[in-house]
Enzyme design. Structure first.
Site, PDB file in Angstrom:
ATOM      1  N   SER A   1      48.639 -62.254  -6.347  1.00 21.39           N
ATOM      2  CA  SER A   1      49.716 -61.521  -6.135  1.00 21.39           C
ATOM      3  C   SER A   1      50.577 -61.901  -4.879  1.00 21.39           C
ATOM      4  CB  SER A   1      49.190 -59.904  -5.582  1.00 21.39           C
ATOM      5  OG  SER A   1      48.491 -60.086  -4.531  1.00 21.39           O
TER       6      SER A   1
ATOM      7  N   ASP B   1      52.561 -53.653   2.598  1.00 19.84           N
ATOM      8  CA  ASP B   1      52.066 -52.517   1.896  1.00 19.84           C
ATOM      9  C   ASP B   1      50.549 -52.614   2.124  1.00 19.84           C
ATOM     10  OD1 ASP B   1      50.976 -54.502   0.218  1.00 19.84           O
ATOM     11  OD2 ASP B   1      51.901 -53.585  -1.625  1.00 19.84           O
TER      12      ASP B   1
ATOM     13  N   HIS C   1      49.869 -56.728   1.407  1.00 20.26           N
ATOM     14  CA  HIS C   1      50.843 -57.864   1.412  1.00 20.26           C
ATOM     15  C   HIS C   1      51.772 -57.932   2.522  1.00 20.26           C
ATOM     16  CE1 HIS C   1      49.470 -56.665  -2.951  1.00 20.26           C
ATOM     17  NE2 HIS C   1      49.418 -58.047  -2.966  1.00 20.26           N
TER      18      HIS C   1
END
Length: 348
Positions: free
Chosen positions: A9, A310, A313
């Site tokens: 990610s 978040d 991240h």
């Protein structure tokens, strides 16, 4: 001539939008500060490091591999969108790990490191059919391959003790397993003429809001146990990189210490203009680390004042700083033995 991206990610630009998985960033408020102000599948409020690096290289943002293959239809090798692949492809998939089993029990489908390397091999064959073998060899030799993966092997596998993995491997043994697996995949890439690799180390995972919340950090102190395991993994990765170059002198792997670059930001937040290094801009609970970002109402108004977007991240602002370090060591040296700007000047 091109930038190819392998990872999780930290570098997914929309692969998981095409998969049955919970690990998706295709809804607001993800992407609200991106160039288009719309969610794209990037796990950030805006750009991620590979976007900034593509810009530095004078290339367009690299499209996801699955978007290219879906658009052309399965099996239409002769029709493959060569124009869409000639300047690079992004294979990265959120929740993917170095080990195929990492992340699968938790969130659903993803494309593991091994599968991503197989997709690179497929791309090589498709380009060879369209451009010819010699042109494809030249393209791959001169292109940059960016690899950023490994966090999920800890977050979703080792630290969760899935299948009792901690009984089978001490942390240093698990790290060795991971590093050996990365080396094998880099060797597979070398076998299809990949010569320039940027290998990203892991960030200080133990400082992510999720773990501050999960481990009950009192005043935002990072979780040392987690960071120590990550530091050991990074050391193994850097050592492996230098050994690989020694064994294959015509290759260049630049190991970039994301941990070092991130700690510089955390320790010098005032210099970089961040108001908080512990609280996620978008989340619930203490530090915003209790729940993933799912609604626009959960997000703070100004993400640029936060290190974390978040629970896991970083914000666009952090991604830009890290990318500048990978490119030229602008803020702090991260890459060894050369940064990306030096790497692209190297003659084969």
């Amino acid at each position: 001539p091109a930038l190819f991206v392998i990872g999780d990610s930290t570098s997914d630009v929309g692969t998981n939008n095409y998969l049955g998985t919970l690990a998706r960033a295709d809804r607001e408020p993800y992407g609200r500060d991106f160039d288009t102000h719309r969610p794209t599948g990037r796990f950030s409020n805006g750009r991620i490091p590979v976007d900034y690096l593509a810009e530095k290289l004078g290339l367009p943002f690299v499209p996801p591999y699955l978007e290219q293959s879906m658009r052309m239809g399965v099996g239409s090798v002769g029709l493959i969108n060569i124009g869409g692949m000639i300047q690079g492809v992004n294979y990265a998939s959120a929740a993917a790990g170095i080990l195929s089993s990492s992340g699968s029990e938790l969130v659903g489908m993803h494309v593991s490191l091994t599968q991503q390397v197989q997709q690179v091999e497929d791309t090589y064959e498709q380009l060879a059919l369209a451009l010819g073998e010699a042109a494809t060899v030249d393209l791959f030799k001169r292109s940059v391959f960016f690899v950023s993966i490994g966090s999920n092997d800890f977050i979703h596998y080792y630290l969760r003790n899935v299948s009792g993995v901690q009984m089978h491997y001490l942390p240093w043994e698990f790290n060795q397993l991971l590093v050996n697996a990365v080396r094998q995949e880099i060797k597979n890439l070398y076998n299809i003429n990949v010569r320039k690799v940027v290998l990203m180390g892991l960030p200080p995972v133990g400082c992510a809001p999720h773990f501050l919340s999960d481990y009950g950090s009192q005043n935002g102190e990072c979780i040392d146990y987690i960071n120590n395991v990550v530091i050991e993994f990074n050391y193994g990765l850097r050592y492996m990189s230098s050994e690989f170059i020694r064994q294959y002198p015509d290759s260049m792997i630049s190991y970039c210490d994301t941990f070092e670059g991130s700690v510089d930001i955390l320790e010098n937040r005032d210099r970089y203009g961040f108001l908080t290094t512990t609280d996620a801009c978008c989340g619930l609970g203490k530090y915003g680390g209790l729940f993933i970002c799912v609604l626009p109402q959960m997000a703070c108004s100004d993400a640029s004042s936060h290190v974390w977007w978040d629970e896991f991240h970083p914000t666009d602002a952090v991604n830009r700083i890290l990318a500048e370090n990978v490119w030229s060591g602008e803020h702090t040296r991260m890459c060894y033995p050369v940064n990306l700007q030096e790497m692209v000047k190297l003659k084969q």
